[in-house]
Design an enzyme around this catalytic site. Structure first.
Site, PDB file in Angstrom:
ATOM      1  N   ASP A  34       0.815  -1.231   0.000  1.00  0.00           N
ATOM      2  CA  ASP A  34       0.000   0.000   0.000  1.00  0.00           C
ATOM      3  C   ASP A  34       0.842   1.271   0.000  1.00  0.00           C
ATOM      4  O   ASP A  34       0.444   2.292   0.540  1.00  0.00           O
ATOM      5  CB  ASP A  34      -0.950   0.061   1.222  1.00  0.00           C
ATOM      6  CG  ASP A  34      -1.731  -1.221   1.409  1.00  0.00           C
ATOM      7  OD1 ASP A  34      -2.283  -1.710   0.414  1.00  0.00           O
ATOM      8  OD2 ASP A  34      -1.781  -1.740   2.534  1.00  0.00           O
TER       9      ASP A  34
ATOM     10  N   LYS B 195       2.207   2.359  -4.921  1.00  0.00           N
ATOM     11  CA  LYS B 195       2.855   1.855  -6.147  1.00  0.00           C
ATOM     12  C   LYS B 195       1.985   2.112  -7.358  1.00  0.00           C
ATOM     13  O   LYS B 195       2.479   2.401  -8.434  1.00  0.00           O
ATOM     14  CB  LYS B 195       3.112   0.336  -6.044  1.00  0.00           C
ATOM     15  CG  LYS B 195       4.073  -0.064  -4.977  1.00  0.00           C
ATOM     16  CD  LYS B 195       4.228  -1.564  -4.910  1.00  0.00           C
ATOM     17  CE  LYS B 195       2.965  -2.290  -4.483  1.00  0.00           C
ATOM     18  NZ  LYS B 195       2.540  -2.030  -3.085  1.00  0.00           N
TER      19      LYS B 195
ATOM     20  N   GLY C 278      -4.234  -4.365  -4.382  1.00  0.00           N
ATOM     21  CA  GLY C 278      -5.237  -3.366  -4.755  1.00  0.00           C
ATOM     22  C   GLY C 278      -4.567  -2.047  -5.045  1.00  0.00           C
ATOM     23  O   GLY C 278      -3.982  -1.443  -4.168  1.00  0.00           O
ATOM     24  N   HIS C 279      -4.583  -1.645  -6.273  1.00  0.00           N
ATOM     25  CA  HIS C 279      -4.019  -0.349  -6.630  1.00  0.00           C
ATOM     26  C   HIS C 279      -5.149   0.619  -6.910  1.00  0.00           C
ATOM     27  O   HIS C 279      -6.120   0.255  -7.561  1.00  0.00           O
ATOM     28  CB  HIS C 279      -3.254  -0.438  -7.955  1.00  0.00           C
ATOM     29  CG  HIS C 279      -1.950  -1.141  -7.841  1.00  0.00           C
ATOM     30  ND1 HIS C 279      -1.050  -0.905  -6.844  1.00  0.00           N
ATOM     31  CD2 HIS C 279      -1.373  -2.038  -8.666  1.00  0.00           C
ATOM     32  CE1 HIS C 279       0.012  -1.658  -7.037  1.00  0.00           C
ATOM     33  NE2 HIS C 279      -0.156  -2.357  -8.129  1.00  0.00           N
TER      34      HIS C 279
ATOM     35  N   GLN D 258       2.255  -6.032  -3.227  1.00  0.00           N
ATOM     36  CA  GLN D 258       2.616  -6.047  -1.805  1.00  0.00           C
ATOM     37  C   GLN D 258       3.981  -5.340  -1.587  1.00  0.00           C
ATOM     38  O   GLN D 258       4.287  -4.427  -2.335  1.00  0.00           O
ATOM     39  CB  GLN D 258       2.619  -7.475  -1.224  1.00  0.00           C
ATOM     40  CG  GLN D 258       1.220  -8.075  -1.118  1.00  0.00           C
ATOM     41  CD  GLN D 258       0.782  -8.838  -2.351  1.00  0.00           C
ATOM     42  OE1 GLN D 258       1.582  -9.510  -2.980  1.00  0.00           O
ATOM     43  NE2 GLN D 258      -0.482  -8.761  -2.696  1.00  0.00           N
TER      44      GLN D 258
HETATM   45  P1  GDP Z   1      -0.639   0.687  -3.732  1.00  0.00           P
HETATM   46  O1  GDP Z   1      -1.333  -0.621  -3.581  1.00  0.00           O
HETATM   47  O2  GDP Z   1       0.798   0.612  -3.316  1.00  0.00           O
HETATM   48  O3  GDP Z   1      -0.846   1.313  -5.072  1.00  0.00           O
HETATM   49  O4  GDP Z   1      -1.300   1.685  -2.697  1.00  0.00           O
HETATM   50  P2  GDP Z   1      -2.836   2.089  -2.524  1.00  0.00           P
HETATM   51  O5  GDP Z   1      -3.493   2.276  -3.832  1.00  0.00           O
HETATM   52  O6  GDP Z   1      -3.464   1.234  -1.501  1.00  0.00           O
HETATM   53  O7  GDP Z   1      -2.627   3.473  -1.778  1.00  0.00           O
HETATM   54  C1  GDP Z   1      -2.339   4.553  -2.392  1.00  0.00           C
HETATM   55  C2  GDP Z   1      -3.428   5.560  -2.035  1.00  0.00           C
HETATM   56  O8  GDP Z   1      -2.827   6.774  -1.744  1.00  0.00           O
HETATM   57  C3  GDP Z   1      -4.358   5.827  -3.212  1.00  0.00           C
HETATM   58  O9  GDP Z   1      -5.628   6.182  -2.747  1.00  0.00           O
HETATM   59  C4  GDP Z   1      -3.687   6.996  -3.895  1.00  0.00           C
HETATM   60  O10 GDP Z   1      -4.564   7.778  -4.655  1.00  0.00           O
HETATM   61  C5  GDP Z   1      -3.142   7.748  -2.724  1.00  0.00           C
HETATM   62  N1  GDP Z   1      -1.887   8.440  -2.964  1.00  0.00           N
HETATM   63  C6  GDP Z   1      -0.826   8.037  -3.707  1.00  0.00           C
HETATM   64  N2  GDP Z   1       0.159   8.947  -3.633  1.00  0.00           N
HETATM   65  C7  GDP Z   1      -0.281   9.931  -2.809  1.00  0.00           C
HETATM   66  C8  GDP Z   1       0.297  11.130  -2.312  1.00  0.00           C
HETATM   67  O11 GDP Z   1       1.449  11.493  -2.613  1.00  0.00           O
HETATM   68  N3  GDP Z   1      -0.458  11.880  -1.469  1.00  0.00           N
HETATM   69  C9  GDP Z   1      -1.706  11.525  -1.073  1.00  0.00           C
HETATM   70  N4  GDP Z   1      -2.356  12.319  -0.226  1.00  0.00           N
HETATM   71  N5  GDP Z   1      -2.292  10.392  -1.528  1.00  0.00           N
HETATM   72  C10 GDP Z   1      -1.580   9.606  -2.385  1.00  0.00           C
END
Ligand code: GDP
Length: 442
Positions: free
Chosen positions: A15, A18, A42-43, A226
């Protein structure tokens, strides 16, 4: 090293954001590859003010012209893949002819899902916090050499011949070990066969396709699911995912040599979070943790569960850099730290006997009792939210990033200051920074 391919891995407990980083970069690649896990990932990707939740399909799908691959090391639930493709289509994303599924990927069956729930339920207070989607039981069957592989999707008769006896075995396990309701196998078969007809045309060997891309001079992006601290071998075992999250596994999963992979970009949040059970030394079980959760909207994309939150753990991050061979880091969610008067970073661990530790321990019982040694840094008074130029970052934010770099030993080349794709900056002049600048700015 093939300079124009790139590997992206999560550098913490998943999370890390990515999805945004991969999406930001993927338009410049001919192919985007998922190599581990399943629809437990989940992205959330935002594009032109729209949000797309992706679980199995590589984030590159949002960009026309990018081909997406699901490699052999993945576990794929046929109906989950079909629904995700349908949802993307209904949102106007063209998926036809753009997704390839390795015939060697392992299938998740409806009974795997049932077993996952029953096993996790039986663990009582020692719950791992799985997403309950059958990922672990499917990998278990793969290692037990009784799993079903995706090539069977092309042959409904053999699919039934293999799936039924395995699901009968699962049903026996459900009944005798857990006293759980058996799964209706005819309904399950119907579900699998319907999805199989849709997925059969996607079957294609991933390794040869990637070699063709490279031979044509086309760059490939590898998208890890992950994070390193959830890796089956190097994470906080047993509170880990059931596949390898490390870059090396991408080569094994795709059936290509490691030289094809390119440099490794680790994605890390400016603080730390984790979902489910397991050691988390810098966790904040107080109002500050709550503030991080609220400001960072730290609730799971796949499960909606609130995430545990804490300060950036530089010991765990350096460990991730070392075991995954991370060359540079993308720091996300810096804006979430706006408004904190002071910030803390874990720079070593203290054991109950008073001695200190500067790497992540193998034994989870040790990891559960270590206390983080925290260094305090000043927060910043003007916001970083939406800042896109390095020189416009508050001085204290720049100092914070330099502090992280010094502690983890590799440069921070990307900084994200908001969920939207524009809210990103490339930092410094390293070779990788220049390559990424070229990619992002087209
Ligand atoms: P992933 O699985 O690693 O892609 O992570 P997630 O999708 O679970 O979490 C990323 C969340 O943080 C998403 O809702 C993105 O839109 C949000 N997000 C990503 N980068 C940033 C950031 O720099 N600032 C903020 N406030 N939100 C972000």
């Amino acid at each position: 090293m093939s300079a124009d391919s790139l590997m992206i891995v999560g550098g913490q407990w998943g999370d890390e954001g990515k999805g945004k980083v991969v999406d930001l970069l993927s338009a410049a690649f001919a192919a985007v590859v998922r190599y581990n896990g399943g629809h437990n990932a989940g992205h959330t990707v935002r594009y032109a003010d729209r949000r797309f939740a992706l679980h199995l399909v590589p984030s590159g799908i949002i960009h026309e012209g990018v081909r997406c691959y699901l490699a052999s090391g993945m576990v794929v639930e046929p109906t989950a893949l079909v629904s995700e493709m349908d949802r993307l289509s209904s949102e106007g994303v063209s998926v036809e002819g753009r997704i390839a599924l390795s015939p060697r990927a392992t299938l998740i069956l409806p009974t795997h899902r049932a077993l996952d729930g029953a096993r996790e339920g039986a663990r009582g207070s020692a719950k791992i916090g799985t997403t309950g989607r059958g990922i672990g039981p499917a990998y278990q069957d793969k290692a037990q050499r009784r799993g079903l592989r995706a090539y069977l999707l092309a042959d409904p008769i053999r699919l039934r011949e293999h799936a039924l006896p395995l699901m009968e075995e699962h049903n026996r396990e459900l009944k005798t070990l857990f006293g759980a309701e058996p799964v209706d196998l005819e309904a399950a078969m119907q579900e699998i066969t319907t999805a199989a007809a849709r997925l059969a045309p996607l079957l294609d060997e991933v390794g040869p396709a990637l070699r063709r891309h490279r031979a044509a001079g086309e760059p490939v992006l590898f998208e890890g699911a992950q994070g390193v601290l959830l890796d089956l071998a190097w994470g906080t075992y047993p509170y880990v995912t059931s596949s390898s999250c490390l870059p090396g596994f991408a080569a094994a999963s795709c059936g290509v040599g490691p030289r094809l992979l390119g440099p490794v970009l680790g994605v890390m949040k400016a603080y730390a979070t984790r979902v489910g059970g397991g050691p988390f030394p810098s966790e904040l079980d107080d109002a500050t943790g709550e503030q991080l959760r609220e400001r960072g909207a730290e609730f799971g994309t796949t499960t909606g569960r609130p995430r545990r939150c804490g300060w950036f753990d530089a010991v765990a991050a350096r460990y991730a850099v070392e075991v995954a061979g991370i060359d540079a880091v993308a720091v996300t969610k810096l804006d979430v730290l706006d408004g904190f008067e002071t910030l803390k970073v874990a720079t070593s661990y203290r054991l109950p006997d008073g001695s200190t530790l500067d790497t992540f321990p193998a034994d989870p019982e040790v990891a559960a009792v270590i206390e983080p040694v925290l260094e305090e840094l000043p927060g910043w008074s003007s916001p970083t939210e939406s800042v896109v130029r390095e020189e416009e970052l508050p001085l204290e934010a720049e100092d914070y990033l330099r502090f992280l770099e010094a502690k983890i030993g590799v440069p921070v080349v990307i900084v994200s200051t908001g969920p939207r794709r524009e809210e990103t900056m490339v930092r410094g002049d390293s070779d990788l920074a220049q390559q990424l600048r070229g990619v992002i700015e087209g």
